[in-house]
Scaffold this motif. Structure first.
Motif, mmCIF file in Angstrom:
data_model
loop_
_atom_site.group_PDB
_atom_site.id
_atom_site.type_symbol
_atom_site.label_atom_id
_atom_site.label_comp_id
_atom_site.label_asym_id
_atom_site.label_seq_id
_atom_site.Cartn_x
_atom_site.Cartn_y
_atom_site.Cartn_z
ATOM 1 N N LEU A 136 25.788 -34.263 4.363
ATOM 2 C CA LEU A 136 25.841 -33.532 5.845
ATOM 3 C C LEU A 136 25.763 -31.992 5.845
ATOM 4 C CD1 LEU A 136 26.745 -33.943 8.710
ATOM 5 C CD2 LEU A 136 29.172 -34.053 7.978
ATOM 6 N N MET A 137 26.425 -31.309 4.774
ATOM 7 C CA MET A 137 26.387 -29.911 4.582
ATOM 8 C C MET A 137 24.889 -29.489 4.528
ATOM 9 S SD MET A 137 29.684 -28.852 2.556
ATOM 10 C CE MET A 137 29.229 -29.878 1.340
ATOM 11 N N LYS A 138 24.165 -30.057 3.785
ATOM 12 C CA LYS A 138 22.514 -29.461 3.670
ATOM 13 C C LYS A 138 21.898 -30.055 4.881
ATOM 14 C CE LYS A 138 22.306 -30.564 -1.433
ATOM 15 N NZ LYS A 138 22.020 -29.092 -1.787
ATOM 16 N N THR A 139 22.153 -30.964 5.396
ATOM 17 C CA THR A 139 21.535 -31.169 6.900
ATOM 18 C C THR A 139 21.954 -30.155 7.901
ATOM 19 O OG1 THR A 139 21.836 -33.787 6.436
ATOM 20 C CG2 THR A 139 21.238 -32.720 8.795
ATOM 21 N N GLN A 140 23.335 -29.848 7.895
ATOM 22 C CA GLN A 140 23.488 -28.445 8.942
ATOM 23 C C GLN A 140 22.561 -27.335 8.443
ATOM 24 O OE1 GLN A 140 27.668 -28.596 8.525
ATOM 25 N NE2 GLN A 140 27.836 -30.095 9.932
ATOM 26 N N ASP A 141 22.810 -26.956 6.908
ATOM 27 C CA ASP A 141 22.006 -25.747 6.692
ATOM 28 C C ASP A 141 20.504 -25.816 7.037
ATOM 29 O OD1 ASP A 141 24.353 -24.751 5.538
ATOM 30 O OD2 ASP A 141 23.939 -25.769 3.596
ATOM 31 N N MET A 142 19.832 -27.213 6.790
ATOM 32 C CA MET A 142 18.553 -27.277 7.109
ATOM 33 C C MET A 142 18.212 -26.954 8.667
ATOM 34 S SD MET A 142 17.454 -30.534 4.870
ATOM 35 C CE MET A 142 15.827 -30.739 5.841
ATOM 36 N N GLY A 143 19.246 -27.347 9.600
ATOM 37 C CA GLY A 143 19.138 -27.170 10.891
ATOM 38 C C GLY A 143 19.236 -25.737 11.327
ATOM 39 N N TYR A 144 20.075 -24.920 10.810
ATOM 40 C CA TYR A 144 20.197 -23.592 10.828
ATOM 41 C C TYR A 144 18.725 -22.746 10.501
ATOM 42 C CZ TYR A 144 21.682 -18.951 10.380
ATOM 43 O OH TYR A 144 21.862 -17.342 10.314
ATOM 44 N N ILE A 145 18.132 -23.179 9.441
ATOM 45 C CA ILE A 145 17.208 -22.424 9.041
ATOM 46 C C ILE A 145 15.990 -22.939 9.749
ATOM 47 C CG2 ILE A 145 15.308 -22.547 7.256
ATOM 48 C CD1 ILE A 145 17.814 -21.021 6.242
ATOM 49 N N LEU A 146 16.055 -24.143 10.440
ATOM 50 C CA LEU A 146 14.678 -24.510 11.419
ATOM 51 C C LEU A 146 14.930 -23.857 12.774
ATOM 52 C CD1 LEU A 146 12.485 -26.385 11.996
ATOM 53 C CD2 LEU A 146 14.310 -28.171 12.810
ATOM 54 N N GLN A 147 15.995 -23.528 13.083
ATOM 55 C CA GLN A 147 16.371 -22.856 14.587
ATOM 56 C C GLN A 147 15.862 -21.296 14.217
ATOM 57 O OE1 GLN A 147 20.407 -22.397 15.420
ATOM 58 N NE2 GLN A 147 20.133 -21.258 17.300
ATOM 59 N N LYS A 148 16.151 -20.919 12.881
ATOM 60 C CA LYS A 148 15.525 -19.479 12.641
ATOM 61 C C LYS A 148 14.002 -19.577 12.516
ATOM 62 C CE LYS A 148 19.412 -17.181 12.294
ATOM 63 N NZ LYS A 148 19.680 -15.899 13.437
ATOM 64 N N VAL A 149 13.630 -20.505 12.151
ATOM 65 C CA VAL A 149 11.981 -20.396 11.994
ATOM 66 C C VAL A 149 11.532 -20.373 13.528
ATOM 67 C CG1 VAL A 149 10.205 -22.159 11.490
ATOM 68 C CG2 VAL A 149 11.953 -21.424 9.480
ATOM 69 N N GLN A 150 12.096 -21.423 14.342
ATOM 70 C CA GLN A 150 11.494 -21.393 15.620
ATOM 71 C C GLN A 150 11.909 -20.014 16.335
ATOM 72 O OE1 GLN A 150 13.654 -24.763 17.141
ATOM 73 N NE2 GLN A 150 12.352 -26.339 16.077
ATOM 74 N N SER A 151 12.909 -19.546 16.223
ATOM 75 C CA SER A 151 13.344 -18.228 16.903
ATOM 76 C C SER A 151 12.181 -17.108 16.575
ATOM 77 C CB SER A 151 14.603 -18.050 16.711
ATOM 78 O OG SER A 151 14.834 -16.611 17.185
ATOM 79 N N ASP A 185 5.897 -12.161 7.258
ATOM 80 C CA ASP A 185 6.589 -12.675 5.916
ATOM 81 C C ASP A 185 7.619 -13.479 6.102
ATOM 82 O OD1 ASP A 185 4.228 -11.036 5.162
ATOM 83 O OD2 ASP A 185 5.190 -9.192 4.988
ATOM 84 N N ARG A 186 8.824 -12.960 6.866
ATOM 85 C CA ARG A 186 9.848 -13.417 7.132
ATOM 86 C C ARG A 186 9.587 -14.947 7.689
ATOM 87 N NH1 ARG A 186 15.537 -13.012 7.959
ATOM 88 N NH2 ARG A 186 16.360 -14.173 9.526
ATOM 89 N N LEU A 187 8.648 -15.257 8.311
ATOM 90 C CA LEU A 187 8.453 -16.683 8.727
ATOM 91 C C LEU A 187 8.034 -17.376 7.745
ATOM 92 C CD1 LEU A 187 8.335 -18.736 10.911
ATOM 93 C CD2 LEU A 187 6.192 -18.003 11.407
ATOM 94 N N CYS A 196 4.016 -29.436 6.380
ATOM 95 C CA CYS A 196 4.998 -28.553 6.754
ATOM 96 C C CYS A 196 5.774 -29.196 7.799
ATOM 97 C CB CYS A 196 4.375 -27.033 7.127
ATOM 98 S SG CYS A 196 5.551 -25.732 7.336
ATOM 99 N N PRO A 197 7.128 -29.309 7.331
ATOM 100 C CA PRO A 197 8.008 -29.894 8.422
ATOM 101 C C PRO A 197 8.291 -28.932 9.771
ATOM 102 C CG PRO A 197 9.212 -29.245 6.599
ATOM 103 C CD PRO A 197 7.809 -28.801 6.306
ATOM 104 N N THR A 198 8.006 -27.467 9.350
ATOM 105 C CA THR A 198 8.548 -26.558 10.641
ATOM 106 C C THR A 198 7.244 -26.810 11.570
ATOM 107 O OG1 THR A 198 7.532 -24.864 9.509
ATOM 108 C CG2 THR A 198 9.761 -25.294 9.114
ATOM 109 N N SER A 199 5.957 -27.206 11.291
ATOM 110 C CA SER A 199 5.077 -26.965 12.207
ATOM 111 C C SER A 199 4.820 -28.585 12.767
ATOM 112 C CB SER A 199 3.775 -26.567 11.617
ATOM 113 O OG SER A 199 3.521 -27.457 10.635
ATOM 114 N N GLN A 200 5.321 -29.571 11.960
ATOM 115 C CA GLN A 200 5.015 -31.213 12.489
ATOM 116 C C GLN A 200 6.161 -31.542 12.937
ATOM 117 O OE1 GLN A 200 1.790 -32.330 12.627
ATOM 118 N NE2 GLN A 200 0.712 -30.619 11.881
#
Length: 229
Positions: free
Chosen positions: A93-108, A180-182, A214-218
């Motif tokens: 559950l903690m890893k899933t929450q961390d992944m959600g935060y990273i995915l949100q930053k990627v989209q932003s 680069d950050r993306l 890539c899970p962030t683009s698909q």
């Protein structure tokens, strides 16, 4: 008498600087440096003295719960490892929450890059304004052509004001930094997703290059694990 003594200007005391022959030994310590070093030394001495007093006056029969969770190895208290503090479900559950935060930053970050790229594209490629004039003869056409060819100069990167040019250069540097950050965020998300899938039950196999997406683009992350039959 004291008032007269204070009225007479006194010579300001000046500390000598480091002689040129001793510059290799570093800066010469002044009085203010000695005061600061002495205060730090006495503060450490007071702390050690208080700790010695607490150790001498402590009750050996007193019980506290940390006694159960620690052990002494060569006279050093070592706490128990907290690696198994959380269950497997809680870790997932903690890893899933961390992944959600990273995915949100990627989209932003991707949206910011798109907006900045669109702004720079509009600056580099200004819209071309075209006017159509209707004349009756060639002389009137030549007169209009000479009048508007001299007054209208196309805006290029060479004749932009220096302030605007500096801001444009900074925007291009910011765009490269965000790209680069993306890419770093996408790599982190990929690693986290792979580790999460590896923690699932079932026999794992290595994916081919065609199956890795890539899970962030698909919308779907292609990961197949062979379950135990």
């Amino acid at each position: 008498m004291s008032s007269l003594r204070n009225a007479i200007p006194s010579r300001a005391h000046k500390e000598r600087s480091q002689p040129s022959a001793r510059k290799k030994f570093g800066l010469l310590e002044k009085h203010k440096d000695y005061v600061q070093r002495a205060k730090a030394f006495h503060k450490k001495e007071d702390t050690l003295r208080k700790l010695r007093e607490k150790a001498a006056n402590r009750n050996e029969d007193e019980f506290y719960f940390k006694m159960v969770r620690t052990k002494i190895v060569d006279g050093v208290h070592i706490p128990e490892s907290e690696a198994n503090k959380y269950t497997q479900e809680e870790l997932m559950l903690m890893k899933t929450q961390d992944m959600g935060y990273i995915l949100q930053k990627v989209q932003s970050e991707r949206k910011k890059i798109e907006r900045l790229a669109a702004l720079l594209h509009s600056i580099d490629n200004p819209p071309a304004n075209k006017h159509v004039f209707f004349v009756e003869d060639r002389e009137e056409a030549k007169e209009l052509q000479s009048r508007y060819s001299k007054s209208e100069i196309p805006l290029t990167i060479d004749n932009i004001l220096p302030g605007i040019k500096r801001k444009t250069d900074r925007s291009y540097k910011e765009l490269e930094a965000r790209k680069d950050r993306l890419s770093q965020l996408e790599k982190i998300y990929m690693d986290m997703a792979m580790k999460k899938e590896l923690q699932k039950s079932g026999r794992k196999r290595k994916l081919t290059e065609d199956e890795i997406v890539c899970p962030t683009s698909q919308p779907v992350y292609k990961w197949r694990a062979e379950r135990k039959r």
